[in-house]
Design a protein around this motif. Structure first.
Motif, PDB file in Angstrom:
ATOM      1  N   SER A  39       0.786  -1.189  -0.115  1.00 42.12           N
ATOM      2  CA  SER A  39      -0.158  -0.077  -0.061  1.00 42.12           C
ATOM      3  C   SER A  39       0.877   1.188  -0.074  1.00 42.12           C
ATOM      4  O   SER A  39       0.461   2.332  -0.102  1.00 42.12           O
ATOM      5  CB  SER A  39      -1.021   0.106   1.156  1.00 42.12           C
ATOM      6  N   ASP A  40       2.255   1.035   0.093  1.00 37.59           N
ATOM      7  CA  ASP A  40       3.156   2.272   0.152  1.00 37.59           C
ATOM      8  C   ASP A  40       3.321   2.527  -1.466  1.00 37.59           C
ATOM      9  O   ASP A  40       3.969   1.960  -2.304  1.00 37.59           O
ATOM     10  CB  ASP A  40       4.268   1.950   0.868  1.00 37.59           C
ATOM     11  N   ALA A  41       2.833   3.943  -1.787  1.00 40.01           N
ATOM     12  CA  ALA A  41       3.000   4.344  -3.153  1.00 40.01           C
ATOM     13  C   ALA A  41       4.592   4.469  -3.326  1.00 40.01           C
ATOM     14  O   ALA A  41       5.014   4.009  -4.577  1.00 40.01           O
ATOM     15  CB  ALA A  41       2.389   5.771  -3.228  1.00 40.01           C
ATOM     16  N   SER A  42       5.367   4.686  -2.502  1.00 41.16           N
ATOM     17  CA  SER A  42       7.088   4.674  -3.055  1.00 41.16           C
ATOM     18  C   SER A  42       7.314   3.300  -3.233  1.00 41.16           C
ATOM     19  O   SER A  42       8.202   3.174  -4.161  1.00 41.16           O
ATOM     20  CB  SER A  42       7.755   5.625  -1.947  1.00 41.16           C
ATOM     21  N   ALA A  43       6.720   2.316  -2.485  1.00 41.48           N
ATOM     22  CA  ALA A  43       7.077   0.851  -3.007  1.00 41.48           C
ATOM     23  C   ALA A  43       6.581   0.289  -4.056  1.00 41.48           C
ATOM     24  O   ALA A  43       7.055  -0.458  -4.865  1.00 41.48           O
ATOM     25  CB  ALA A  43       6.834   0.030  -1.764  1.00 41.48           C
ATOM     26  N   LEU A  44       5.366   0.887  -4.476  1.00 42.34           N
ATOM     27  CA  LEU A  44       4.608   0.463  -5.791  1.00 42.34           C
ATOM     28  C   LEU A  44       5.360   1.097  -7.075  1.00 42.34           C
ATOM     29  O   LEU A  44       5.316   0.411  -8.144  1.00 42.34           O
ATOM     30  CB  LEU A  44       3.298   0.778  -5.726  1.00 42.34           C
ATOM     31  N   GLY A  45       5.900   2.221  -6.976  1.00 41.87           N
ATOM     32  CA  GLY A  45       6.263   2.863  -8.218  1.00 41.87           C
ATOM     33  C   GLY A  45       7.493   1.970  -8.963  1.00 41.87           C
ATOM     34  O   GLY A  45       7.584   1.576 -10.020  1.00 41.87           O
ATOM     35  N   PRO A  46       8.450   1.437  -8.289  1.00 38.57           N
ATOM     36  CA  PRO A  46       9.582   0.714  -8.954  1.00 38.57           C
ATOM     37  C   PRO A  46       9.040  -0.812  -9.574  1.00 38.57           C
ATOM     38  O   PRO A  46       9.362  -1.116 -10.520  1.00 38.57           O
ATOM     39  CB  PRO A  46      10.543   0.301  -8.026  1.00 38.57           C
ATOM     40  N   VAL A  47       7.838  -1.106  -8.854  1.00 39.82           N
ATOM     41  CA  VAL A  47       7.230  -2.334  -9.345  1.00 39.82           C
ATOM     42  C   VAL A  47       6.531  -2.241 -10.693  1.00 39.82           C
ATOM     43  O   VAL A  47       6.662  -2.896 -11.574  1.00 39.82           O
ATOM     44  CB  VAL A  47       6.309  -2.905  -8.255  1.00 39.82           C
ATOM     45  N   ILE A  48       5.635  -0.787 -10.552  1.00 42.78           N
ATOM     46  CA  ILE A  48       4.728  -0.491 -11.775  1.00 42.78           C
ATOM     47  C   ILE A  48       5.726  -0.351 -12.965  1.00 42.78           C
ATOM     48  O   ILE A  48       5.631  -0.802 -13.947  1.00 42.78           O
ATOM     49  CB  ILE A  48       4.219   0.711 -11.493  1.00 42.78           C
ATOM     50  N   ASP A  49       7.077   0.434 -12.705  1.00 43.16           N
ATOM     51  CA  ASP A  49       8.149   0.721 -13.883  1.00 43.16           C
ATOM     52  C   ASP A  49       8.346  -0.468 -14.241  1.00 43.16           C
ATOM     53  O   ASP A  49       8.771  -0.712 -15.399  1.00 43.16           O
ATOM     54  CB  ASP A  49       9.132   1.547 -13.209  1.00 43.16           C
ATOM     55  N   ALA A  50       8.612  -1.452 -13.496  1.00 39.81           N
ATOM     56  CA  ALA A  50       9.172  -2.802 -13.967  1.00 39.81           C
ATOM     57  C   ALA A  50       8.370  -3.629 -14.985  1.00 39.81           C
ATOM     58  O   ALA A  50       8.424  -4.327 -16.004  1.00 39.81           O
ATOM     59  CB  ALA A  50       9.735  -3.646 -12.919  1.00 39.81           C
TER      60      ALA A  50
END
Length: 77
Positions: A39-50
């Motif tokens: 749920s942490d947006a900063s943790a989701l960013g790299p996953v979405i980018d990948a």
């Protein structure tokens, strides 16, 4: 058990599967414990980018106006 698994941050699917599997002999909750929601947006960013980088054709199709590609990319139809 469901309350314990829910507080661990498991995804809904993992919770449902773990609950069903808990009645089987040899049940091991560890198999489900790694399937947590982020749920942490900063943790989701790299996953979405990948994910986007790994699927350039689907990204281009989406940008071309075919939003239906999202359903097939997410494993849902």
């Amino acid at each position: 058990m469901a309350a314990v698994l829910k507080t661990a941050g498991l995804t809904r699917d993992a919770l449902v599967e773990a609950t069903a599997a808990s009645t089987r002999p040899g049940f091991d909750a560890a198999a489900f414990s790694s399937r947590t929601a982020v749920s942490d947006a900063s943790a989701l960013g790299p996953v979405i980018d990948a994910v986007l980088a790994a699927n350039p054709q689907q990204v281009e199709t989406y940008r071309g106006g075919k939003e239906g590609v999202l359903a097939s990319s997410s494993g849902r139809s």
